[in-house]
Design a protein around this motif. Structure first.
Motif, PDB file in Angstrom:
ATOM      1  N   VAL A   1       0.832  -1.208   0.000  1.00 16.79           N
ATOM      2  CA  VAL A   1       0.000   0.000   0.000  1.00 16.79           C
ATOM      3  C   VAL A   1       0.863   1.254   0.000  1.00 16.79           C
ATOM      4  O   VAL A   1       0.606   2.204  -0.750  1.00 16.79           O
ATOM      5  CB  VAL A   1      -0.963  -0.011   1.210  1.00 16.79           C
ATOM      6  N   THR A   2       1.904   1.278   0.808  1.00 12.52           N
ATOM      7  CA  THR A   2       2.764   2.459   0.869  1.00 12.52           C
ATOM      8  C   THR A   2       3.488   2.675  -0.446  1.00 12.52           C
ATOM      9  O   THR A   2       3.563   3.794  -0.946  1.00 12.52           O
ATOM     10  CB  THR A   2       3.779   2.331   2.018  1.00 12.52           C
TER      11      THR A   2
ATOM     12  N   GLY B   1       2.687   1.438  -3.519  1.00 16.31           N
ATOM     13  CA  GLY B   1       1.832   1.604  -4.672  1.00 16.31           C
ATOM     14  C   GLY B   1       0.905   2.803  -4.634  1.00 16.31           C
ATOM     15  O   GLY B   1       0.548   3.339  -5.681  1.00 16.31           O
ATOM     16  N   TYR B   2       0.510   3.233  -3.433  1.00 13.58           N
ATOM     17  CA  TYR B   2      -0.508   4.268  -3.347  1.00 13.58           C
ATOM     18  C   TYR B   2      -0.081   5.529  -2.619  1.00 13.58           C
ATOM     19  O   TYR B   2      -0.595   6.606  -2.897  1.00 13.58           O
ATOM     20  CB  TYR B   2      -1.769   3.700  -2.683  1.00 13.58           C
ATOM     21  N   LEU B   3       0.815   5.426  -1.673  1.00 15.84           N
ATOM     22  CA  LEU B   3       1.208   6.609  -0.916  1.00 15.84           C
ATOM     23  C   LEU B   3       2.450   7.289  -1.465  1.00 15.84           C
ATOM     24  O   LEU B   3       2.623   8.488  -1.280  1.00 15.84           O
ATOM     25  CB  LEU B   3       1.429   6.245   0.555  1.00 15.84           C
TER      26      LEU B   3
ATOM     27  N   SER C   1       3.626   7.146  -4.851  1.00 13.12           N
ATOM     28  CA  SER C   1       3.736   7.120  -6.301  1.00 13.12           C
ATOM     29  C   SER C   1       3.610   8.536  -6.829  1.00 13.12           C
ATOM     30  O   SER C   1       3.048   9.383  -6.163  1.00 13.12           O
ATOM     31  CB  SER C   1       2.666   6.207  -6.903  1.00 13.12           C
TER      32      SER C   1
ATOM     33  N   ASP D   1       0.760   6.715 -12.710  1.00 13.81           N
ATOM     34  CA  ASP D   1      -0.505   6.124 -12.286  1.00 13.81           C
ATOM     35  C   ASP D   1      -1.638   6.646 -13.161  1.00 13.81           C
ATOM     36  O   ASP D   1      -1.739   7.839 -13.405  1.00 13.81           O
ATOM     37  CB  ASP D   1      -0.830   6.500 -10.830  1.00 13.81           C
TER      38      ASP D   1
ATOM     39  N   SER E   1      -5.854   6.552 -13.412  1.00 14.27           N
ATOM     40  CA  SER E   1      -7.058   6.186 -12.679  1.00 14.27           C
ATOM     41  C   SER E   1      -8.274   6.589 -13.497  1.00 14.27           C
ATOM     42  O   SER E   1      -8.263   7.613 -14.197  1.00 14.27           O
ATOM     43  CB  SER E   1      -7.098   6.847 -11.309  1.00 14.27           C
TER      44      SER E   1
END
Length: 135
Positions: free
Chosen positions: A108-109, A111-113, A115, A130, A132
């Motif tokens: 999570v860190t 890939g999402y926090l 990037s 990324d 979305s």
């Protein structure tokens, strides 16, 4: 808009503070105990991913965060087993919960926090983007 700079010492202070508090905690083998081991592994891995990104960007930050967090969790559980405060099955269950949490926290860190990813390589630089979509 500029993002505020966070001191590179913050994760170290956070890990040290969490380590001091965790020395006084005792638990059972219930769901809450294993969830707390998983949450601790996730927080530790996330902090280590962030520290790896800040201090050693040439390494895979997710792999560093996961492996160091999982290794520390396993070593702590082995130490408790060696002291006689945990049975082998309790230590194995706690270490597995910590490792699962470390995998989730690192993923999570990374890939999402933290990037997008920009890594220097031999032939140039790698930049991840990324995308979305709203449904």
């Amino acid at each position: 808009m500029k993002t505020p700079k966070i001191s590179p010492r913050l994760p170290l202070a956070l890990l040290l503070g969490l380590g001091l508090f965790s020395a006084q905690v005792s638990a059972s083998n219930g769901f809450n105990s294993e969830a707390s081991h998983a949450a601790g592994g996730a927080v530790m891995a996330g902090a280590l991913v962030w520290a790896s990104d800040a201090w050693t960007p040439q390494y895979d930050r997710a792999r560093v965060g996961f492996s160091v967090s999982a290794a520390l969790g396993i070593l702590v559980q082995y130490h408790e087993y060696d002291k006689g405060t945990n049975t082998a099955s309790e230590a194995l269950l706690d270490a597995a919960s910590h490792t699962l949490g470390a995998a989730i926290g690192a993923y999570v860190t990374d890939g999402y926090l933290l990037s997008p990813v920009a890594k220097p390589e031999h032939g140039g630089s790698y930049v991840g983007v990324d995308f979305s979509f709203r449904f």
